[in-house]
Design a protein around this motif. Structure first.
Motif, short mmCIF file in Angstrom:
data_model
loop_
_atom_site.label_atom_id
_atom_site.label_comp_id
_atom_site.label_asym_id
_atom_site.label_seq_id
_atom_site.Cartn_x
_atom_site.Cartn_y
_atom_site.Cartn_z
N VAL A 129 34.61 0.47 -1.33
CA VAL A 129 33.76 -0.72 -1.36
C VAL A 129 32.38 -0.37 -1.92
N LEU A 130 31.83 0.76 -1.49
CA LEU A 130 30.50 1.16 -1.98
C LEU A 130 30.50 1.45 -3.47
N ILE A 131 31.47 2.19 -3.96
CA ILE A 131 31.48 2.51 -5.40
C ILE A 131 31.76 1.24 -6.21
N PHE A 132 32.62 0.38 -5.70
CA PHE A 132 32.92 -0.87 -6.40
C PHE A 132 31.70 -1.80 -6.42
N ALA A 133 30.86 -1.73 -5.40
CA ALA A 133 29.68 -2.60 -5.32
C ALA A 133 28.77 -2.44 -6.53
N ASN A 134 28.88 -1.33 -7.24
CA ASN A 134 28.10 -1.16 -8.47
C ASN A 134 28.42 -2.22 -9.51
N LEU A 135 29.65 -2.66 -9.56
CA LEU A 135 30.04 -3.63 -10.58
C LEU A 135 29.39 -4.99 -10.35
N PRO A 136 29.55 -5.63 -9.18
CA PRO A 136 28.87 -6.91 -9.01
C PRO A 136 27.34 -6.77 -8.99
N LEU B 297 37.29 10.84 -5.12
CA LEU B 297 36.05 11.60 -4.97
C LEU B 297 35.55 12.12 -6.32
N ILE B 298 36.43 12.65 -7.13
CA ILE B 298 36.04 13.17 -8.44
C ILE B 298 35.44 12.06 -9.31
N ALA B 299 36.09 10.90 -9.33
CA ALA B 299 35.57 9.79 -10.13
C ALA B 299 34.22 9.31 -9.60
N ALA B 300 34.07 9.23 -8.28
CA ALA B 300 32.79 8.81 -7.69
C ALA B 300 31.69 9.83 -7.98
N ALA B 301 32.03 11.11 -7.89
CA ALA B 301 31.04 12.15 -8.17
C ALA B 301 30.64 12.13 -9.65
N ALA B 302 31.58 11.88 -10.54
CA ALA B 302 31.26 11.79 -11.97
C ALA B 302 30.35 10.58 -12.22
N PHE B 303 30.66 9.45 -11.60
CA PHE B 303 29.81 8.27 -11.71
C PHE B 303 28.39 8.59 -11.24
N THR B 304 28.31 9.21 -10.07
CA THR B 304 27.02 9.52 -9.46
C THR B 304 26.23 10.49 -10.33
N GLY B 305 26.89 11.51 -10.84
CA GLY B 305 26.21 12.46 -11.71
C GLY B 305 25.64 11.79 -12.95
N ALA B 306 26.41 10.89 -13.54
CA ALA B 306 25.93 10.17 -14.72
C ALA B 306 24.75 9.27 -14.36
N ALA B 307 24.84 8.58 -13.23
CA ALA B 307 23.75 7.69 -12.82
C ALA B 307 22.48 8.47 -12.54
N ILE B 308 22.61 9.59 -11.86
CA ILE B 308 21.42 10.40 -11.55
C ILE B 308 20.85 11.03 -12.82
N TYR B 309 21.70 11.42 -13.74
CA TYR B 309 21.21 11.95 -15.03
C TYR B 309 20.31 10.93 -15.71
N VAL B 310 20.74 9.68 -15.73
CA VAL B 310 19.92 8.63 -16.34
C VAL B 310 18.56 8.56 -15.65
N VAL C 257 37.86 2.96 -11.39
CA VAL C 257 38.93 3.93 -11.10
C VAL C 257 38.73 4.51 -9.71
N SER C 258 37.51 4.89 -9.37
CA SER C 258 37.25 5.45 -8.05
C SER C 258 37.56 4.44 -6.95
N ALA C 259 37.18 3.19 -7.16
CA ALA C 259 37.46 2.16 -6.16
C ALA C 259 38.97 1.97 -5.96
N LEU C 260 39.70 1.90 -7.07
CA LEU C 260 41.16 1.73 -6.96
C LEU C 260 41.81 2.92 -6.26
#
Length: 142
Positions: free
Chosen positions: A80-87, A8-21, A58-61
């Motif tokens: 699966v949802l957080i990993f979907a960002n990569l492909p 959850l922490i890694a996903a929230a950090a990813f999301t915060g960075a994405a929304i900041y952009v 990291v969040s996906a793993l």
């Protein structure tokens, strides 16, 4: 479950960075002239991509490990949802990234601006995937 909280922490950090952009960096860069716009994007994107790809992986793993540990399908769904960002990034956004990275800033014009605006619209999917994964992880953790 600690491993789920870390996912959850890694996903929230990813999301915060994405929304900041989306809400801060992209509008600020669009206020620049075309050459400065491209220069800023070319400088920013490689740094952000390494950070966000790492957080998503990291969040996906961790989410998969939480699923294997608990058997709760929600951890797997979030992973699966957080990993979907990569492909998604590789298949959908990367062609635009390559065009923008190959263009010399001095050659930037209105077409460059439109390409960066298109990139930002594509980036919204990363916001949505991150928010969805974070919400599912929150649900799984309660």
């Amino acid at each position: 479950m600690l491993i789920g909280q870390l996912a959850l922490i890694a996903a929230a950090a990813f999301t915060g960075a994405a929304i900041y952009v989306t809400v801060a960096e992209q509008p600020a860069r669009l206020a620049l002239d075309d050459e400065a716009l491209l220069t800023q994007w070319r400088s920013s994107y490689p740094r952000a991509s390494v950070m966000q790809a790492s957080l998503a992986a990291v969040s996906a793993l961790l989410g998969m490990a939480a699923y294997w540990s608990s058997g709760d399908w929600r951890w797997l769904a979030g992973a699966v949802l957080i990993f979907a960002n990569l492909p998604f990034t590789i298949l959908v956004i990367l062609p635009t990234n390559k065009r923008l990275q190959a263009l010399p800033p001095a050659a930037a014009d209105g077409g460059t601006r439109r390409a960066i605006e298109t990139w930002a619209r594509l980036h919204l999917a990363r916001d949505a995937l991150g928010l969805s994964a974070t919400a599912i992880y929150l649900w799984a953790g309660h």
